[in-house]
Every structure is written in structure tokens, then in C-alpha cells.
Design a protein around this motif. Structure first.
Motif, PDB file in Angstrom:
ATOM      1  N   ALA A  63       0.702  -1.154   0.010  1.00 13.18           N
ATOM      2  CA  ALA A  63      -0.028   0.123   0.036  1.00 13.18           C
ATOM      3  C   ALA A  63       0.889   1.135  -0.072  1.00 13.18           C
ATOM      4  N   GLY A  64       1.980   1.195   0.760  1.00 14.41           N
ATOM      5  CA  GLY A  64       2.667   2.570   0.805  1.00 14.41           C
ATOM      6  C   GLY A  64       3.686   2.721  -0.432  1.00 14.41           C
ATOM      7  N   ALA A  65       3.892   1.522  -1.097  1.00 13.76           N
ATOM      8  CA  ALA A  65       4.543   1.784  -2.324  1.00 13.76           C
ATOM      9  C   ALA A  65       3.402   2.405  -3.469  1.00 13.76           C
ATOM     10  N   MET A  66       2.145   2.338  -3.233  1.00 10.35           N
ATOM     11  CA  MET A  66       1.331   2.763  -3.939  1.00 10.35           C
ATOM     12  C   MET A  66       0.500   4.111  -3.622  1.00 10.35           C
ATOM     13  N   GLY A  67       1.129   4.663  -2.556  1.00  7.82           N
ATOM     14  CA  GLY A  67       0.687   5.864  -2.274  1.00  7.82           C
ATOM     15  C   GLY A  67      -0.658   5.792  -1.127  1.00  7.82           C
ATOM     16  N   ARG A  68      -0.985   4.557  -0.854  1.00  8.51           N
ATOM     17  CA  ARG A  68      -2.306   4.156  -0.094  1.00  8.51           C
ATOM     18  C   ARG A  68      -1.875   3.711   1.168  1.00  8.51           C
ATOM     19  N   THR A  69      -3.157   3.531   1.892  1.00 12.25           N
ATOM     20  CA  THR A  69      -3.139   2.907   3.309  1.00 12.25           C
ATOM     21  C   THR A  69      -3.592   1.770   3.190  1.00 12.25           C
ATOM     22  N   ALA A  70      -3.212   0.850   3.800  1.00 10.20           N
ATOM     23  CA  ALA A  70      -3.663  -0.579   4.050  1.00 10.20           C
ATOM     24  C   ALA A  70      -4.905  -0.617   4.979  1.00 10.20           C
ATOM     25  N   VAL A  71      -5.838  -1.503   4.749  1.00  9.31           N
ATOM     26  CA  VAL A  71      -6.972  -1.614   5.355  1.00  9.31           C
ATOM     27  C   VAL A  71      -7.049  -3.331   5.268  1.00  9.31           C
ATOM     28  N   PHE A  72      -7.185  -4.074   6.191  1.00  6.13           N
ATOM     29  CA  PHE A  72      -7.111  -5.450   6.394  1.00  6.13           C
ATOM     30  C   PHE A  72      -8.624  -5.861   6.237  1.00  6.13           C
ATOM     31  N   VAL A  73      -9.017  -7.036   5.406  1.00  7.95           N
ATOM     32  CA  VAL A  73     -10.186  -7.442   5.697  1.00  7.95           C
ATOM     33  C   VAL A  73     -10.021  -9.109   5.889  1.00  7.95           C
ATOM     34  N   ALA A  74     -10.356  -9.490   7.144  1.00  6.29           N
ATOM     35  CA  ALA A  74     -10.140 -10.904   7.559  1.00  6.29           C
ATOM     36  C   ALA A  74     -11.313 -11.647   7.471  1.00  6.29           C
ATOM     37  N   LEU A  75     -11.381 -12.688   6.605  1.00  9.91           N
ATOM     38  CA  LEU A  75     -12.531 -13.470   6.437  1.00  9.91           C
ATOM     39  C   LEU A  75     -11.973 -15.141   6.321  1.00  9.91           C
ATOM     40  N   PRO A  76     -12.941 -16.176   6.361  1.00 10.38           N
ATOM     41  CA  PRO A  76     -12.819 -17.520   6.339  1.00 10.38           C
ATOM     42  C   PRO A  76     -12.172 -17.857   5.035  1.00 10.38           C
ATOM     43  N   ARG A  77     -11.600 -18.937   5.002  1.00  9.98           N
ATOM     44  CA  ARG A  77     -11.056 -19.366   3.448  1.00  9.98           C
ATOM     45  C   ARG A  77     -12.329 -19.431   2.473  1.00  9.98           C
ATOM     46  N   LYS A  78     -13.381 -19.922   2.994  1.00 10.00           N
ATOM     47  CA  LYS A  78     -14.474 -20.436   2.132  1.00 10.00           C
ATOM     48  C   LYS A  78     -15.302 -19.141   1.550  1.00 10.00           C
ATOM     49  N   ARG A  79     -14.984 -18.005   2.384  1.00  5.91           N
ATOM     50  CA  ARG A  79     -15.426 -16.682   1.729  1.00  5.91           C
ATOM     51  C   ARG A  79     -14.643 -15.809   1.077  1.00  5.91           C
ATOM     52  N   ILE A  80     -13.518 -16.201   0.680  1.00  8.45           N
ATOM     53  CA  ILE A  80     -12.455 -15.284   0.038  1.00  8.45           C
ATOM     54  C   ILE A  80     -12.608 -14.959  -1.454  1.00  8.45           C
ATOM     55  N   VAL A  81     -12.842 -16.202  -2.082  1.00 16.43           N
ATOM     56  CA  VAL A  81     -13.175 -15.951  -3.503  1.00 16.43           C
ATOM     57  C   VAL A  81     -14.241 -15.053  -3.864  1.00 16.43           C
TER      58      VAL A  81
END
Length: 239
Positions: free
Chosen positions: A56-74
Motif C-alpha cells: 500500500a505504501g508503495a502505491m501511495g495508499r493506506t492498507a486496510v485489512f479484511v479478515a475472512l474465512p477461506r470459504k468466503r475469500i473467493v
């Protein structure tokens, strides 16, 4: 000046109006340290967090994390619920994603409890249950063992190692980085034969087709991290 200070300087040089832009980074909650540790469902630390923030920093952005179970990530990534998911390869993740350049080093190993006979090669464990993580594919083991590849799927690599320590499994396939981290902690339950290498490769980032960033932007940011040796610096923290 350190690599991360250089990245921070790049971010600070970006006009204020652009600094509020975010990069939404998806993380699988079944991931263990050193890749990720969660507190109350939120990503607290680990390599996923460090890479996400650096990207994110290399893109000039701020990282925001979304934590999900594996069955929902797709579904989340397909629908634009997050922008990127990193440290994966296309074989693990079915879906219409754009894949970044490869840049995250991963080595898979097969470990065997010392109470069991030591295998000299992968073929020696044919027909025996191997601890695996639900949803992850291991084409090298499929090719080598065929019908003799007997999976024992668990929620995480840590859960598989716990089964091994309890005598419920003899073998586990896992990431060498994760194994080294557990051994570094001095896990008393781990009495193992030397691991057998299964595969070494470079992980990528899956980019959402409905996200806020393009594949070109992600690849450009990855190029910056590689040039600054930032990934090596991140991994060194946990070794």
C-alpha cells in the motif's frame, strides 16, 4: 535510510489529497504466524500485515485489512470486497482474477514425527495420512503419490501439527517458514525428522476485477518493493 523509511518518504511526498486512498487487503483467518495473528477477528501482526502495508505504501495508499474465512475469500475478491489477496498462486484460487508478478518466496516441506520411520523420499509415505489444510492443493504430491496421497484436512497448519504432536498423524505438509517459526519458538511438542522439500515457488497477489486498483498498479508497486529489497527485510524479521 532503511527500506521502510524510503517507502514512508515516498508516501509523504504524495499530495495530501491522495494520501487518504486505501488498499483493501484480504487475509485468510486460517493463516498462522509468522504469516498472520488475529485479535478479535482483526489482523494484528505478521508477514501478511507487513507486506500489505509495504505494498500500500508503495502505491501511495493506506492498507486496510479484511479478515475472512477461506470459504468466503473467493466471493469477496470477485465482488470487490477487497482489492488484493497475496501469497497465493492461481492453482489455489479458482476465479476470474488478475494475477500479479511472482515475488513472495514459499517452500513446502513434508515433516514426519520422530516416533515414525523416517521417510527418505515422498514415495515412502504413500498410502499414509498426511496433514493438509482444507482448500489448499498440492499438485506435486498428487503427481508423486496419485491415489496414495491420503489427505487429512485441518483448519490450519498449526492444527495439523497439533494432531502430529498428539500422535493422531505421522506426516504433515506445510510451509517451511511456518515450521521454522514454530521450531524457533521452541515448541516442545515438535519432535520431528528432518523435513523433505516438496516444492519451492514464488507467491503472487490476486487482484480483484472490481477493486480500486489495477494489475498494472500492483505490479509497479511490487517492482518498487523488489528494488528496495523490502520483501527480504520483512521475512528476516521472523527468521
Amino acid at each position: 535510510m532503511t527500506n521502510f523509511k524510503l517507502l514512508l518518504a515516498m508516501v509523504l511526498a504524495i499530495p495530501p489529497g491522495l494520501q487518504a486512498a486505501e488498499l483493501s487487503v484480504l487475509v485468510d483467518t486460517s493463516t498462522d504466524m509468522p504469516m498472520a495473528r488475529f485479535e478479535r477477528g482483526r489482523l494484528a501482526e505478521g508477514i501478511h500485515k507487513d507486506i500489505g502495508e509495504a505494498l500500500a505504501g508503495a502505491m501511495g495508499r493506506t492498507a486496510v485489512f479484511v479478515a475472512l474465512p477461506r470459504k468466503r475469500i473467493v466471493r469477496a475478491l470477485e465482488d470487490g470486497g477487497a482489492d488484493v489477496l497475496c501469497s497465493y498462486v492461481p492453482e489455489w484460487l479458482p476465479g476470474s482474477f488478475r494475477w500479479s508478478r511472482a515475488f513472495i518466496p514459499i517452500t513446502e516441506v513434508l515433516v514426519t514425527a520422530r516416533s515414525a520411520p523416517r521417510p527418505r523420499n515422498v514415495i515412502d509415505v504413500s498410502g499414509q495420512a498426511i496433514g493438509t489444510v482444507l482448500g489448499y492443493s498440492h499438485p506435486e504430491l498428487d503427481d508423486a503419490l496419485g491415489k496414495g496421497f491420503i489427505r487429512d484436512d485441518g483448519f490450519s497448519s498449526l492444527a495439523s501439527l497439533r494432531k502430529l504432536a498428539a500422535g493422531r498423524l505421522r506426516h504433515v505438509v506445510t510451509a517451511k517458514l511456518f515450521l521454522d517459526y514454530r521450531l524457533k519458538l521452541g515448541d516442545p511438542a515438535l519432535a520431528l525428522h528432518p523435513p523433505l522439500a516438496v516444492k519451492s515457488y514464488l507467491g503472487q497477489c490476486a487482484v480483484s476485477p472490481k477493486g480500486k486498483v489495477t494489475l498494472a498498479e500492483v505490479d509497479q508497486a511490487i517492482g518498487r518493493l523488489i528494488a528496495e529489497d523490502a520483501i527480504t527485510t520483512i521475512f528476516a524479521r521472523y527468521q
